[in-house]
Design a protein around this motif. Sequence first.
Motif, mmCIF file in Angstrom:
data_model
loop_
_atom_site.group_PDB
_atom_site.id
_atom_site.type_symbol
_atom_site.label_atom_id
_atom_site.label_comp_id
_atom_site.label_asym_id
_atom_site.label_seq_id
_atom_site.Cartn_x
_atom_site.Cartn_y
_atom_site.Cartn_z
ATOM 1 N N LYS A 168 0.854 0.964 9.121
ATOM 2 C CA LYS A 168 0.066 1.199 7.917
ATOM 3 C C LYS A 168 0.892 1.043 6.642
ATOM 4 O O LYS A 168 0.439 1.358 5.543
ATOM 5 N N GLY A 169 2.113 0.536 6.771
ATOM 6 C CA GLY A 169 2.947 0.289 5.606
ATOM 7 C C GLY A 169 2.555 -0.987 4.887
ATOM 8 O O GLY A 169 1.608 -1.677 5.260
ATOM 9 N N SER A 170 3.316 -1.286 3.832
ATOM 10 C CA SER A 170 3.092 -2.498 3.028
ATOM 11 C C SER A 170 1.669 -2.568 2.489
ATOM 12 O O SER A 170 1.010 -3.596 2.562
ATOM 13 N N SER A 171 1.217 -1.443 1.935
ATOM 14 C CA SER A 171 -0.143 -1.361 1.396
ATOM 15 C C SER A 171 -0.113 -1.155 -0.114
ATOM 16 O O SER A 171 0.841 -0.602 -0.665
ATOM 17 N N HIS A 172 -1.165 -1.601 -0.775
ATOM 18 C CA HIS A 172 -1.334 -1.312 -2.191
ATOM 19 C C HIS A 172 -1.609 0.184 -2.366
ATOM 20 O O HIS A 172 -2.128 0.850 -1.456
ATOM 21 N N VAL A 173 -1.287 0.711 -3.547
ATOM 22 C CA VAL A 173 -1.629 2.099 -3.833
ATOM 23 C C VAL A 173 -3.149 2.245 -3.836
ATOM 24 O O VAL A 173 -3.875 1.270 -4.060
ATOM 25 N N PRO A 174 -3.661 3.447 -3.569
ATOM 26 C CA PRO A 174 -5.117 3.612 -3.432
ATOM 27 C C PRO A 174 -5.919 3.125 -4.623
ATOM 28 O O PRO A 174 -6.998 2.540 -4.455
ATOM 29 N N TRP A 175 -5.415 3.369 -5.838
ATOM 30 C CA TRP A 175 -6.201 2.956 -7.014
ATOM 31 C C TRP A 175 -6.158 1.449 -7.256
ATOM 32 O O TRP A 175 -6.861 0.945 -8.119
ATOM 33 N N ASP A 176 -5.382 0.730 -6.453
ATOM 34 C CA ASP A 176 -5.425 -0.736 -6.457
ATOM 35 C C ASP A 176 -6.057 -1.270 -5.176
ATOM 36 O O ASP A 176 -5.835 -2.422 -4.793
ATOM 37 N N GLY A 177 -6.820 -0.438 -4.501
ATOM 38 C CA GLY A 177 -7.582 -0.873 -3.333
ATOM 39 C C GLY A 177 -7.039 -0.441 -2.001
ATOM 40 O O GLY A 177 -7.777 -0.378 -1.015
ATOM 41 N N GLY A 178 -5.717 -0.191 -1.918
ATOM 42 C CA GLY A 178 -5.132 0.331 -0.696
ATOM 43 C C GLY A 178 -5.014 -0.637 0.465
ATOM 44 O O GLY A 178 -4.647 -0.247 1.562
ATOM 45 N N GLN A 179 -5.300 -1.924 0.235
ATOM 46 C CA GLN A 179 -5.237 -2.890 1.332
ATOM 47 C C GLN A 179 -3.814 -3.404 1.543
ATOM 48 O O GLN A 179 -2.939 -3.235 0.692
ATOM 49 N N GLN A 180 -3.586 -4.033 2.684
ATOM 50 C CA GLN A 180 -2.252 -4.537 3.007
ATOM 51 C C GLN A 180 -1.803 -5.584 1.988
ATOM 52 O O GLN A 180 -2.584 -6.450 1.574
ATOM 53 N N ILE A 181 -0.534 -5.509 1.603
ATOM 54 C CA ILE A 181 0.039 -6.477 0.673
ATOM 55 C C ILE A 181 0.594 -7.649 1.478
ATOM 56 O O ILE A 181 1.462 -7.462 2.341
ATOM 57 N N PRO A 182 0.125 -8.868 1.241
ATOM 58 C CA PRO A 182 0.664 -10.022 1.965
ATOM 59 C C PRO A 182 2.154 -10.206 1.678
ATOM 60 O O PRO A 182 2.651 -9.833 0.603
ATOM 61 N N LEU A 183 2.858 -10.792 2.634
ATOM 62 C CA LEU A 183 4.287 -11.033 2.451
ATOM 63 C C LEU A 183 4.552 -11.860 1.199
ATOM 64 O O LEU A 183 5.526 -11.620 0.465
#
Length: 370
Positions: free
Chosen positions: A107-122
């Motif tokens: 569940k790492g490499s995620s956006h902060v919740p107020w930016d959607g919280g989805q996984q950040i692509p490499l």
Amino acid sequence: MSVLFSPIQLRGLKLPNRVMVAPMCQYSAVNGEANDWHFTHINTLALSGAAMFCIEATHVEAIGRITPGCLGLWNDATEAALRPIIASVRKHSKVAVAMQLAHAGRKGSSHVPWDGGQQIPLADGGWQTEAPSAVPHKESELAPLTLDTPGLARVRDAFVAAAKRAERLGLDAIELHSAHGYLLHQFLSPISNQRTDQYGGSLQNRMRYPLEVFDAVRAAFPENKPVGVKLSATDWVESGWDLTQTIEYVKELKKRGVDWIDASSGGVSPLQKIPLSPGYQVPFAQAIKEATGVTTMAVGLITEAKQAEEIVASGKADMVALARGMLYDPRWGWHAAAELGGQVEAPPQYWRSQPSTQKALFGETKFGAR
């Protein structure tokens, strides 16, 4: 007499009441380092009237962070950043300070919740995550790498190193994060753990690594200081982790000297279906306490003083931990004590704040002025 505002002993730590400020991610660190936001947040809630404040999920290595803004304790810089904050708390408050040690796993490499919280692509600055198995949290996400034997040892040793840093900071207790779908929970749940070695398959095997981490942290932290565990009592998904397995896990932790269980739920699968309502997780704390005798904390939509009092007075849990309620009312402990007839610690600068009807809230205070 209020049971909520009666003392409780956790190993060598005596708490004057049974309220803890739950660990709450702030997603505001830089390179894992605490800053002025954390200074304000922690010092404010250190004066809440709770007997213990637990610092947010503090990650034991950089790739173990949930987001780029998550707090860490993996090097000298992250340790040094926390030192003046702890010093300020100690100067102005008698609250016990705990820290939740964590690793996000897949569940790492995620956006902060107020930016959607989805996984950040490499390609956008994310990082390759690791987990028990190469199974992503969501089908659309990049799969984590499976932790091999050296990787398992590295992560375990990172938890130990962080525990030693927590001791150098003078913290009073540690809580291991084994909940909410993060790494240790990922090993426990058959949804996320599909290994075929000694760390996967049977319940005994799935518990093995979280128990090894607990043993290592317990051995590294002073004997007189408590170590607790936060866990998810159920995945809220059919064929996932459940209360029956949780109780077996707690029985094993009890053998190893666990000092409390913070009973939460969910987080390992987006398919979860959680029936939210006030105190909806309290039955988990009660079931664990009744089955094991371990000291338990109830969490989850506990907001009212009488609600918290009933939970501990009825024996459903030994303590309560509040998160959102404390953010909304940073003096929750004061107000609960006033309502229930308890007392709390407060700095003398604030003694004059108590209403005339609550003369005993801060004890027998005397405040004269010329």
